[in-house]
Scaffold this motif. Structure first.
Motif, mmCIF file in Angstrom:
data_model
loop_
_atom_site.group_PDB
_atom_site.id
_atom_site.type_symbol
_atom_site.label_atom_id
_atom_site.label_comp_id
_atom_site.label_asym_id
_atom_site.label_seq_id
_atom_site.Cartn_x
_atom_site.Cartn_y
_atom_site.Cartn_z
ATOM 1 N N GLY A 170 -6.175 41.888 4.151
ATOM 2 C CA GLY A 170 -5.755 40.793 5.005
ATOM 3 C C GLY A 170 -6.276 40.966 6.414
ATOM 4 O O GLY A 170 -7.240 41.706 6.663
ATOM 5 N N ASP A 171 -5.661 40.288 7.358
ATOM 6 C CA ASP A 171 -6.061 40.398 8.753
ATOM 7 C C ASP A 171 -4.820 40.282 9.625
ATOM 8 O O ASP A 171 -3.689 40.336 9.128
ATOM 9 N N LEU A 196 4.338 43.092 13.991
ATOM 10 C CA LEU A 196 3.409 44.206 14.143
ATOM 11 C C LEU A 196 4.036 45.481 13.613
ATOM 12 O O LEU A 196 5.257 45.638 13.568
ATOM 13 N N VAL A 197 3.163 46.399 13.200
ATOM 14 C CA VAL A 197 3.567 47.711 12.707
ATOM 15 C C VAL A 197 3.201 48.749 13.758
ATOM 16 O O VAL A 197 2.066 48.771 14.256
ATOM 17 N N TRP A 257 -1.122 44.359 14.593
ATOM 18 C CA TRP A 257 -0.527 43.077 14.259
ATOM 19 C C TRP A 257 -0.689 42.843 12.759
ATOM 20 O O TRP A 257 -1.775 43.025 12.210
ATOM 21 N N VAL A 258 0.373 42.413 12.104
ATOM 22 C CA VAL A 258 0.316 42.096 10.676
ATOM 23 C C VAL A 258 0.725 40.646 10.411
ATOM 24 O O VAL A 258 0.828 40.228 9.264
ATOM 25 N N ALA A 315 -1.459 40.310 7.200
ATOM 26 C CA ALA A 315 -1.899 41.553 6.563
ATOM 27 C C ALA A 315 -1.047 41.826 5.329
ATOM 28 O O ALA A 315 0.165 41.611 5.332
ATOM 29 N N ARG A 316 -1.704 42.297 4.288
ATOM 30 C CA ARG A 316 -0.989 42.630 3.051
ATOM 31 C C ARG A 316 -0.768 44.133 2.908
ATOM 32 O O ARG A 316 0.247 44.553 2.371
ATOM 33 N N ARG A 317 -1.730 44.923 3.378
ATOM 34 C CA ARG A 317 -1.566 46.372 3.324
ATOM 35 C C ARG A 317 -2.127 46.991 4.600
ATOM 36 O O ARG A 317 -3.132 46.527 5.142
#
Length: 375
Positions: free
Chosen positions: A340-341, A266-267, A260-261, A345-347
Motif C-alpha cells: 500500500g502507500d 500513523l504508526v 503514515w498509514v 497502507a496494508r502492511r
C-alpha cells in the motif's frame, strides 16, 4: 493485531532498511559500513549482494520508489548512488556532498530526479545528476539551520522538503532545482519557492513537546506533517495553519521512526519495542491500538515450589525475567511501508537493534479509520 511475518538477519542490530519497488528485496545495514541486499524466495531470504564502498558506519539507505537504484550515506561524509548492471553487480557513483561532518540521513524525491542528504554539518545537500559531467552534484540549504539534521522527507510535489534536527525544531524548505525541473505550483505551505526558502518552522518545545526530532513525514496529500521527538511525543502540523500543531505526550519511551498509514493515521515505533497506531480524530491525536499484542507469560507455567528451588540453587528464577513482553527484544530503529502507500497502507515493516525485521498487518484497521475527522 496479528504479526504477518518475523525474520531474523543475525545478532547485529539493523539500524536502517529499505525495500525495492516490488518488495521482494530489502537492503539493510547491520550497524556497520556495509549494506546487505537480500532477495526473497517464498519464505526464505538469501543474501544477493554486499555494498561495501563506505569507510564508516552507514547511517541512511533509500531505494528509489520506481527504479532499481539505491542511495546510501554514512559517517564517512560520503553518499553513493548504486545502480545494478546487467550481470547483477551493483556499481557505485560518488556524490559530491561537500560536507565536513557525518551524513545522517538520505531520501529520494518522489520523481527520483534528486535526493536530499542531512548531516552534522548543519546543512542539507540537495543532490541531482548533472548530465554534462556525468556525476551527482549538490546544492546546499544552510540558513537558518544551526544543528545536526536527523531526518528528512519529501512533499508529494517533489519540491518541498521537511527536516527534523537536534535543536528541537521542524522546518519545511523549498528544494527547487531550476536546472532540472519546471516552476512549481503554489501549495498550502507557500507560493514562493526558490531553493532554500523557509516555508515553516516549529519548535517542538513550543508545540507542547521537546527533545531531538527523530523522524518527520508528510501525509499522502502533503497537507499534514508529522514528527516524533525524544520526549516521547507525537506531533502533527497542518500546512494551511502553521500555528496549529497537535501534540500528544505519550507514556511510552521515545519514538525513533513513524509512517503514515492513512489520511489520519500513523504508526510510530522506537525504544518501547512496540509499534503503536495513532489516529487524528476531531483535531486531536489519540492512541488507537498496539500492533504488538504479545503477552508475557506470568510465571511461565512454573510451580511455586520449582521457583523457590531454582532461587535456592541458582539465585535465579527458571522464568526468563530478561525477556520483554514484545516481539522485538530491543529498540525499533526504522519503520517502512511494505504494502500500500500513505493513503492506505496494508502492511508495515519494522527493524530493530535485535536483528529482527518484522512485518505487521494493519489492513484490519483500515475500516475503523474510515470515519476519522482531522479537524
Amino acid at each position: 493485531m496479528a504479526v504477518a511475518e518475523k525474520h531474523s538477519f543475525g545478532l547485529e542490530p539493523i539500524t536502517t532498511h529499505a525495500w525495492n519497488s516490488t518488495r521482494d528485496k530489502v537492503a539493510l545495514s547491520p550497524n556497520s559500513k556495509d549494506v546487505l541486499i537480500y532477495g526473497r524466495t517464498g519464505t526464505e531470504w538469501r543474501q544477493q549482494a554486499m555494498l561495501d564502498q563506505h569507510d564508516l558506519r552507514v547511517t541512511g539507505i533509500d531505494w528509489a520508489p520506481k527504479s532499481n537504484r539505491i542511495v546510501t550515506c554514512a559517517a564517512d561524509r560520503n553518499a553513493y548512488v548504486w545502480t545494478q548492471e546487467a550481470g547483477g553487480k551493483w556499481r557505485p557513483t560518488l556524490v559530491l556532498l561537500r560536507i565536513n561532518r557525518a551524513a545522517t540521513c538520505v531520501k529520494w524525491s518522489p520523481e527520483e530526479n534528486k535526493f536530499a542528504v542531512g548531516s552534522g554539518a548543519r546543512l542539507i545537500s540537495v543532490c541531482y545528476f548533472e548530465q554534462e559531467n556525468d556525476w551527482w552534484v549538490s546544492k546546499h540549504i544552510k540558513k537558518p539551520i544551526r544543528s545536526t539534521i536527523t531526518s528528512l522527507d519529501w512533499h508529494p510535489n517533489n519540491v518541498l522538503l521537511a527536516a527534523g534536527s537536534t535543536d528541537f525544531k521542524v522546518r519545511v524548505f523549498s528544494a527547487y532545482i531550476k536546472d532540472i525541473e519546471g516552476k512549481p505550483s503554489a501549495t498550502c505551505w507557500g507560493a514562493k519557492m526558490p531553493l532554500g526558502q523557509l516555508l515553516a518552522e516549529v519548535s517542538a518545545s513550543s508545540a507542547g513537546g521537546g527533545g531531538w526530532v527523530h523522524d518527520v513525514q508528510f501525509s499522502a496529500d502533503g497537507q499534514l506533517l508529522a514528527w516524533c521527538g525524544h520526549d516521547a511525543s507525537v506531533s502533527v502540523m497542518d500546512g494551511a495553519d502553521a500555528n496549529r500543531v497537535m501534540t500528544l505526550r505519550t507514556d511510552q519511551l521515545p519514538y525513533r521512526s513513524l509512517s503514515w498509514v492513512g489520511p489520519a493515521a500513523l504508526v510510530a515505533a522506537g525504544y518501547s519495542c512496540c509499534p503503536m497506531l495513532y489516529v487524528i480524530d476531531g483535531g486531536a491525536i489519540r492512541l488507537a491500538a498496539k500492533l504488538d499484542q504479545s503477552q508475557k507469560k506470568e510465571g511461565g507455567g512454573v510451580s511455586a515450589m520449582r521457583k523457590f528451588q531454582s532461587l535456592d540453587k541458582q539465585s535465579r528464577s527458571e522464568a526468563d525475567d530478561t525477556a520483554l513482553a514484545t516481539l522485538h527484544q530491543n529498540s525499533i530503529c526504522t519503520t517502512r511501508i511494505v504494502e500500500g502507500d500513505r493513503t492506505a497502507a496494508r502492511r508495515v515493516s519494522t527493524s530493530g537493534a535485535d536483528g529482527l525485521l518484522v512485518i505487521w498487518d494493519v489492513q484490519p484497521l483500515q475500516s475503523s479509520m474510515a470515519g476519522l475527522k482531522i479537524k
